[in-house]
Scaffold this active site. Structure first.
Site, PDB file in Angstrom:
ATOM      1  N   HIS A  81       0.938  -1.354  -0.103  1.00 50.47           N
ATOM      2  CA  HIS A  81      -0.149  -0.188  -0.031  1.00 50.47           C
ATOM      3  C   HIS A  81       0.731   1.222  -0.017  1.00 50.47           C
ATOM      4  O   HIS A  81       0.784   2.247  -0.789  1.00 50.47           O
ATOM      5  CB  HIS A  81      -0.742   0.170   1.135  1.00 50.47           C
ATOM      6  N   GLU A  82       1.838   1.286   1.010  1.00 47.89           N
ATOM      7  CA  GLU A  82       2.621   2.325   0.792  1.00 47.89           C
ATOM      8  C   GLU A  82       3.642   2.714  -0.278  1.00 47.89           C
ATOM      9  O   GLU A  82       3.786   3.751  -0.588  1.00 47.89           O
ATOM     10  CB  GLU A  82       3.478   2.546   2.546  1.00 47.89           C
TER      11      GLU A  82
ATOM     12  N   HIS B 125       1.985   4.321  -3.145  1.00 47.23           N
ATOM     13  CA  HIS B 125       2.034   6.061  -2.996  1.00 47.23           C
ATOM     14  C   HIS B 125       3.081   6.394  -3.818  1.00 47.23           C
ATOM     15  O   HIS B 125       3.139   7.180  -4.561  1.00 47.23           O
ATOM     16  CB  HIS B 125       1.700   6.159  -1.620  1.00 47.23           C
TER      17      HIS B 125
END
Length: 216
Positions: free
Chosen positions: A24-25, A28
């Site tokens: 998820h990170e 980004h």
């Protein structure tokens, strides 16, 4: 919950949680770099190494506690730094950067569901790997839907801040430091659960119908 069940729950959930938060990170940071901001890349945060993203409290302790008390899985990683001003089209591209994290969770949920399908085709309908894969689907969908709530600093809040007029954006920016506490209050008072459960069930049924051609 006895000690054996507790250890099994933590063991089954550990791999999906770490991967869900890490990718998820990293997503980004990857999308931010694609649109012109190298901040996360320079700091080594566009990485699949969990150690670069793990926050001891948010990634390990808090999710473990929420799992053990039977509540909604809740946790966080070290936020990936994004310099919105470095993006080529700051408001437009920030929306894509924000959505990259939940999109990564959706892809991972789909991947875990495919693993479930493979296990089902080989007759392995129970056991440790089956439990891990099923947890992987649920955990990723929980994190995806939770992060899409329009509350800064969640990803949904970032999207909201970049589609509203500038004066509303400034108001939301003032709320942002208290966003996590607002979210915790909403979770503890069960205000937001119906929305979360509806979203999770929708995407769960969608994925299962695609992968299994029906309900699991």
């Amino acid at each position: 919950m006895d000690i054996e069940a507790t250890i099994r729950l933590i063991t089954v959930s550990a791999i999906p949680v770490i991967f869900a938060i890490t990718l998820h990170e990293a997503a980004h940071g990857y999308v931010a770099r694609m649109f012109g901001d190298n901040t996360a890349y320079v700091l080594g945060r566009v990485s699949l190494n969990p150690a670069r993203h793990i926050d001891p409290l948010g990634t390990i302790i808090f999710p473990t506690l929420t799992l053990l008390i039977g509540g909604m899985l809740f946790g966080w990683a070290k936020p990936v730094p994004v310099n919105q001003g470095e993006l080529r089209e700051p408001r437009k591209h920030m929306i894509w950067v924000a959505l990259a994290g939940p999109a990564a969770n959706f892809v991972m949920a789909f991947g875990w569901a495919i693993l479930l399908r493979i296990l089902a085709m080989t007759g392995q309908l129970d056991g440790f790997l089956w439990e891990v894969a099923r947890a992987g689907v649920i955990i990723n969908l929980v994190l995806m839907v939770l992060n899409l709530l329009p509350i800064p600093p969640l990803d949904g809040g970032r999207v909201l801040m970049n589609i509203v007029p500038y004066d509303v954006e400034r108001m939301l920016a003032r709320i942002e430091p208290y966003g996590i506490w607002i979210l915790l209050f909403l979770l503890l008072t069960d205000v937001v659960q119906p929305v979360l459960f509806a979203g999770i069930n929708f995407f769960y049924n969608l994925i299962i119908k695609i992968v299994f051609f029906g309900a699991l």
